[in-house]
Design an enzyme around this catalytic site. Structure first.
Site, PDB file in Angstrom:
ATOM      1  N   LYS A 170       0.626  -1.078   0.018  1.00  0.00           N
ATOM      2  CA  LYS A 170       0.024   0.165   0.139  1.00  0.00           C
ATOM      3  C   LYS A 170       1.162   1.114   0.040  1.00  0.00           C
ATOM      4  CE  LYS A 170      -1.823   2.891   2.123  1.00  0.00           C
ATOM      5  NZ  LYS A 170      -1.618   4.373   1.460  1.00  0.00           N
ATOM      6  N   GLY A 201      -4.111   3.460  -2.236  1.00  0.00           N
ATOM      7  CA  GLY A 201      -5.347   3.915  -1.429  1.00  0.00           C
ATOM      8  C   GLY A 201      -4.829   4.798  -0.451  1.00  0.00           C
ATOM      9  N   GLY A 203      -4.459   6.383   3.475  1.00  0.00           N
ATOM     10  CA  GLY A 203      -3.909   5.607   4.713  1.00  0.00           C
ATOM     11  C   GLY A 203      -4.971   5.191   5.641  1.00  0.00           C
ATOM     12  N   PRO A 204      -5.712   6.070   6.014  1.00  0.00           N
ATOM     13  CA  PRO A 204      -6.929   5.631   7.142  1.00  0.00           C
ATOM     14  C   PRO A 204      -7.936   4.700   6.607  1.00  0.00           C
ATOM     15  CG  PRO A 204      -6.590   8.051   7.115  1.00  0.00           C
ATOM     16  CD  PRO A 204      -5.928   7.582   5.703  1.00  0.00           C
ATOM     17  N   GLY A 207      -4.904   1.607   4.267  1.00  0.00           N
ATOM     18  CA  GLY A 207      -3.716   1.497   4.785  1.00  0.00           C
ATOM     19  C   GLY A 207      -4.253   0.501   6.294  1.00  0.00           C
ATOM     20  N   GLU A 245       9.684   1.640  10.574  1.00  0.00           N
ATOM     21  CA  GLU A 245      10.849   2.647  10.525  1.00  0.00           C
ATOM     22  C   GLU A 245       9.967   3.963  10.608  1.00  0.00           C
ATOM     23  OE1 GLU A 245      12.935   4.980   9.566  1.00  0.00           O
ATOM     24  OE2 GLU A 245      13.101   4.515   7.371  1.00  0.00           O
ATOM     25  N   CYS A 279      14.445  10.562   6.359  1.00  0.00           N
ATOM     26  CA  CYS A 279      14.267  10.204   7.647  1.00  0.00           C
ATOM     27  C   CYS A 279      15.530  10.137   8.675  1.00  0.00           C
ATOM     28  CB  CYS A 279      13.578   8.875   8.185  1.00  0.00           C
ATOM     29  SG  CYS A 279      14.156   7.449   6.972  1.00  0.00           S
ATOM     30  N   GLU A 369      11.091  16.106  14.575  1.00  0.00           N
ATOM     31  CA  GLU A 369      11.504  15.936  13.079  1.00  0.00           C
ATOM     32  C   GLU A 369      10.560  16.819  12.223  1.00  0.00           C
ATOM     33  OE1 GLU A 369      12.202  11.993  10.599  1.00  0.00           O
ATOM     34  OE2 GLU A 369      10.074  12.326  10.723  1.00  0.00           O
TER      35      GLU A 369
HETATM   36  P1  NAI Z   1       2.070   9.046   7.470  1.00  0.00           P
HETATM   37  O1  NAI Z   1       2.644   8.289   8.321  1.00  0.00           O
HETATM   38  O2  NAI Z   1       0.647   9.286   7.337  1.00  0.00           O
HETATM   39  O3  NAI Z   1       2.046   8.273   5.720  1.00  0.00           O
HETATM   40  C1  NAI Z   1       2.863   6.868   5.710  1.00  0.00           C
HETATM   41  C2  NAI Z   1       2.170   5.954   5.127  1.00  0.00           C
HETATM   42  O4  NAI Z   1       1.238   5.388   6.029  1.00  0.00           O
HETATM   43  C3  NAI Z   1       1.270   6.347   3.965  1.00  0.00           C
HETATM   44  O5  NAI Z   1       1.230   5.217   2.966  1.00  0.00           O
HETATM   45  C4  NAI Z   1       0.015   6.450   4.400  1.00  0.00           C
HETATM   46  O6  NAI Z   1      -1.176   6.489   3.416  1.00  0.00           O
HETATM   47  C5  NAI Z   1      -0.125   5.537   5.516  1.00  0.00           C
HETATM   48  N1  NAI Z   1      -1.215   5.610   6.491  1.00  0.00           N
HETATM   49  C6  NAI Z   1      -1.373   6.775   6.987  1.00  0.00           C
HETATM   50  N2  NAI Z   1      -2.520   6.553   8.020  1.00  0.00           N
HETATM   51  C7  NAI Z   1      -2.585   5.408   8.327  1.00  0.00           C
HETATM   52  C8  NAI Z   1      -3.333   4.437   8.941  1.00  0.00           C
HETATM   53  N3  NAI Z   1      -4.100   4.895  10.013  1.00  0.00           N
HETATM   54  N4  NAI Z   1      -3.184   3.185   9.011  1.00  0.00           N
HETATM   55  C9  NAI Z   1      -2.347   2.674   8.268  1.00  0.00           C
HETATM   56  N5  NAI Z   1      -1.878   3.352   7.311  1.00  0.00           N
HETATM   57  C10 NAI Z   1      -1.643   4.638   7.567  1.00  0.00           C
HETATM   58  O7  NAI Z   1       3.017  10.257   7.002  1.00  0.00           O
HETATM   59  P2  NAI Z   1       2.641  11.649   6.366  1.00  0.00           P
HETATM   60  O8  NAI Z   1       1.706  12.269   7.073  1.00  0.00           O
HETATM   61  O9  NAI Z   1       2.661  11.516   4.937  1.00  0.00           O
HETATM   62  O10 NAI Z   1       3.915  12.559   6.952  1.00  0.00           O
HETATM   63  C11 NAI Z   1       3.984  13.106   8.199  1.00  0.00           C
HETATM   64  C12 NAI Z   1       5.381  12.936   8.691  1.00  0.00           C
HETATM   65  O11 NAI Z   1       5.713  11.630   8.958  1.00  0.00           O
HETATM   66  C13 NAI Z   1       6.589  13.778   8.075  1.00  0.00           C
HETATM   67  O12 NAI Z   1       6.490  15.088   8.264  1.00  0.00           O
HETATM   68  C14 NAI Z   1       7.544  12.985   8.603  1.00  0.00           C
HETATM   69  O13 NAI Z   1       8.155  13.768   9.932  1.00  0.00           O
HETATM   70  C15 NAI Z   1       7.141  11.714   8.959  1.00  0.00           C
HETATM   71  N6  NAI Z   1       7.524  10.653   7.738  1.00  0.00           N
HETATM   72  C16 NAI Z   1       8.773   9.797   8.048  1.00  0.00           C
HETATM   73  C17 NAI Z   1       9.112   9.300   7.139  1.00  0.00           C
HETATM   74  C18 NAI Z   1      10.358   8.269   7.263  1.00  0.00           C
HETATM   75  O14 NAI Z   1      10.944   7.861   6.508  1.00  0.00           O
HETATM   76  N7  NAI Z   1      10.389   7.563   8.478  1.00  0.00           N
HETATM   77  C19 NAI Z   1       8.544   8.989   5.866  1.00  0.00           C
HETATM   78  C20 NAI Z   1       7.511   9.994   5.724  1.00  0.00           C
HETATM   79  C21 NAI Z   1       6.875  10.718   6.665  1.00  0.00           C
END
Ligand code: NAI
Ligand code: MG
Length: 462
Positions: A170, A201, A203-204, A207, A245, A279, A369
């Site tokens: 996803k 799709g 996330g909420p 995902g 991660e 990250c 971050e």
């Molecule tokens: P996010 O955590 O919302 O998105 C990452 C993935 O999780 C996406 O595929 C998203 O669709 C999915 N997701 C979102 N909500 C979910 C849920 N309830 N259940 C299952 N899957 C879900 O991250 P976002 O909002 O795009 O970025 C916010 C912050 O997160 C960034 O500013 C950064 O600080 C951090 N981040 C860290 C990353 C890393 O490489 N560790 C990568 C991206 C963001």
């Protein structure tokens, strides 16, 4: 941009049951470049069922055959190298040179590394009177972010496939197009139907349905700490393995004996790369007080050179979030020596390369971050102080140490609570385990350590 209007399920592109669509937006000009399906829970369920059905066959496939499919996958990605770079540039906004050199090239190298590991890994060992079998853990759910959109998928899918697992990916809402290219490559590589499935799709919705699905044995997630916590809790309740991660706030420690100009220039480049959406970025630069002013001046000059060469952030939400952090830094007393609290252009999600000086360890910009082109420069009094500051966040993903003498840098690195440390500018190694201490995560990716995450042991006694 080219886009599939279906999800990749059980070996074919099929229409999603959900009618919802995701707009893919180019962050440079804010135009919609494509639309893809936003899968619903029923689509996710169909994908997990396809992966479960394919599991016994793929798990029983000889490692040499799995290695051959991974080699074919690597080759299929390599054949699409330019298309991958152009696609990432369109949906993430990164400059095309960076897309070629990093977003396209790194995943090809990682896929190649797992083709080799699948062939060479010991899936059986002898321990005293036991034979220990290393068996695939089962159906894997991979939930990936947009920052290195293909790398994040390959870093999960390649070891999962090498281990004999089947998988449902996803990808992030912002970057589904390169994920579709990945599924195309997997198809061309001759993976049996159902071994790899792709559901684009939200996330909420998709995902969450995937993370909660009882047919999934391991959830591997990369993204925000907030979502990671929820996924970890859900997986824990279901007694399911989870790999997380999450973020970082890595320290770039410049010891007094270091080549200051080099350490600062490489440090600034590290943060500005990918517009700071990394990250493992070294977002805190730690400099001895005697060399502090000189370092800030070097950083200011270095940041000015980046002016037009960094791309935008991925979307308006991230742009607002990063600008908000810069404002907060200034409000808490940091000195803005490069960059701005305002966007540099009217169109596109750009943020100027930003250097914050006089940052102290308790400030928000030294703890949280930011995920943008923002470097915080902190002063330390002596080595013990530097270590306290370096280890003084909830994170522990990466870091750097610079010293005149390598042994001196290594001695400091041993005391850092973090998963990776680059010594005097050491190069990225796609075989080295990558992952976090403390709240940066659970588990490791890449190389042999990444492969073992997808295996479980069965011991036979004789
Ligand atoms: P996010 O955590 O919302 O998105 C990452 C993935 O999780 C996406 O595929 C998203 O669709 C999915 N997701 C979102 N909500 C979910 C849920 N309830 N259940 C299952 N899957 C879900 O991250 P976002 O909002 O795009 O970025 C916010 C912050 O997160 C960034 O500013 C950064 O600080 C951090 N981040 C860290 C990353 C890393 O490489 N560790 C990568 C991206 C963001
Ligand atoms: Mg989100």
């Amino acid at each position: 941009m080219k886009a599939h209007d279906g999800i990749y399920l059980d070996g074919a592109w099929r229409p999603a049951l959900s009618r919802d669509l995701i707009d893919v937006v180019d962050p440079v000009d804010e135009q919609v470049v494509a639309r893809v399906p936003a899968a619903g829970p029923d689509d996710v369920d169909a994908a997990v069922r396809a992966a479960r059905t394919a599991l016994p066959g793929w798990a029983a496939t000889a490692p040499a055959e799995r290695a051959a499919r991974l080699t074919a996958l690597r080759d299929a990605l390599a054949a699409r190298q330019e298309e991958i770079a152009e696609t990432v540039t369109a949906e993430l906004g990164s400059p095309i040179g960076f897309s070629r050199a990093v977003h396209a090239a790194v995943p090809i190298a990682v896929a190649g590394s797992y083709a080799e590991l699948a062939a060479s890994h010991g899936f059986e060992e002898t321990v005293g009177n036991s034979t220990v079998l290393h068996e695939p853990i089962g159906v894997v759910a991979a939930i990936t972010p947009w920052n290195y959109p293909l790398h994040q998928i390959v870093a999960k899918a390649a070891p999962a496939l090498a281990a004999g697992c089947t998988i449902v990916v996803k990808p992030a809402e912002d970057t589904p197009l390169v994920a579709q290219l990945f599924a195309e490559a997997a198809h061309e590589a001759g993976l049996p139907a159902g071994v790899l499935n792709l559901v684009t799709g939200r996330g909420p919705v998709a995902g969450q349905a995937l993370a909660e699905h009882p047919g999934v044995d391991l959830v591997s997630f990369t993204g925000s700490t907030a979502v990671g916590r929820v996924i970890g809790a859900t997986a824990g309740a279901a007694v399911k393995k989870v790999a997380l991660e999450l973020g970082g706030k890595s320290a770039n420690v410049i010891l007094p004996s270091a080549d200051l100009a080099r350490a600062v220039n490489v440090g600034v480049a590290n943060v500005m790369s990918n517009s700071g959406q990394t990250c493992s970025a070294w977002t805190r630069m730690l400099v001895h007080r005697d060399r502090y002013d000189e370092a800030v001046e070097l950083a200011r000059t270095a940041a000015a050179k980046y002016g037009d060469r960094i791309g935008p952030l991925v979307n308006a939400k991230q742009q607002a979030r990063v600008l908000g952090y810069i404002e907060k830094g200034v409000a808490e007393g940091a000195r803005l020596v490069a960059g701005s609290t305002e966007p540099p252009r009217e169109r596109g999600y750009f943020v100027s390369p930003t250097i914050l000086a006089d940052v102290t360890p308790e400030m928000t910009v030294a703890q949280e971050e930011i995920f943008g082109p923002v470097l915080s420069v902190l002063r330390y009094d002596d080595e013990e102080d530097a270590l306290r500051i370096a280890n003084g966040t909830v994170y522990g993903l990466a870091g750097a140490v610079w010293a005149g003498d390598e042994a001196e840098a290594v001695a400091f690195a041993r005391r850092m609570d973090t998963g990776q440390v680059d010594i005097n500018g050491g190069r990225f190694n796609p075989l080295a385990p990558f992952g976090g201490y403390k709240q940066s995560g659970v588990g490791r990716e890449l190389g042999a350590h990444g492969l073992t995450e997808y295996l479980q042991t069965k011991s036979l006694q004789f």
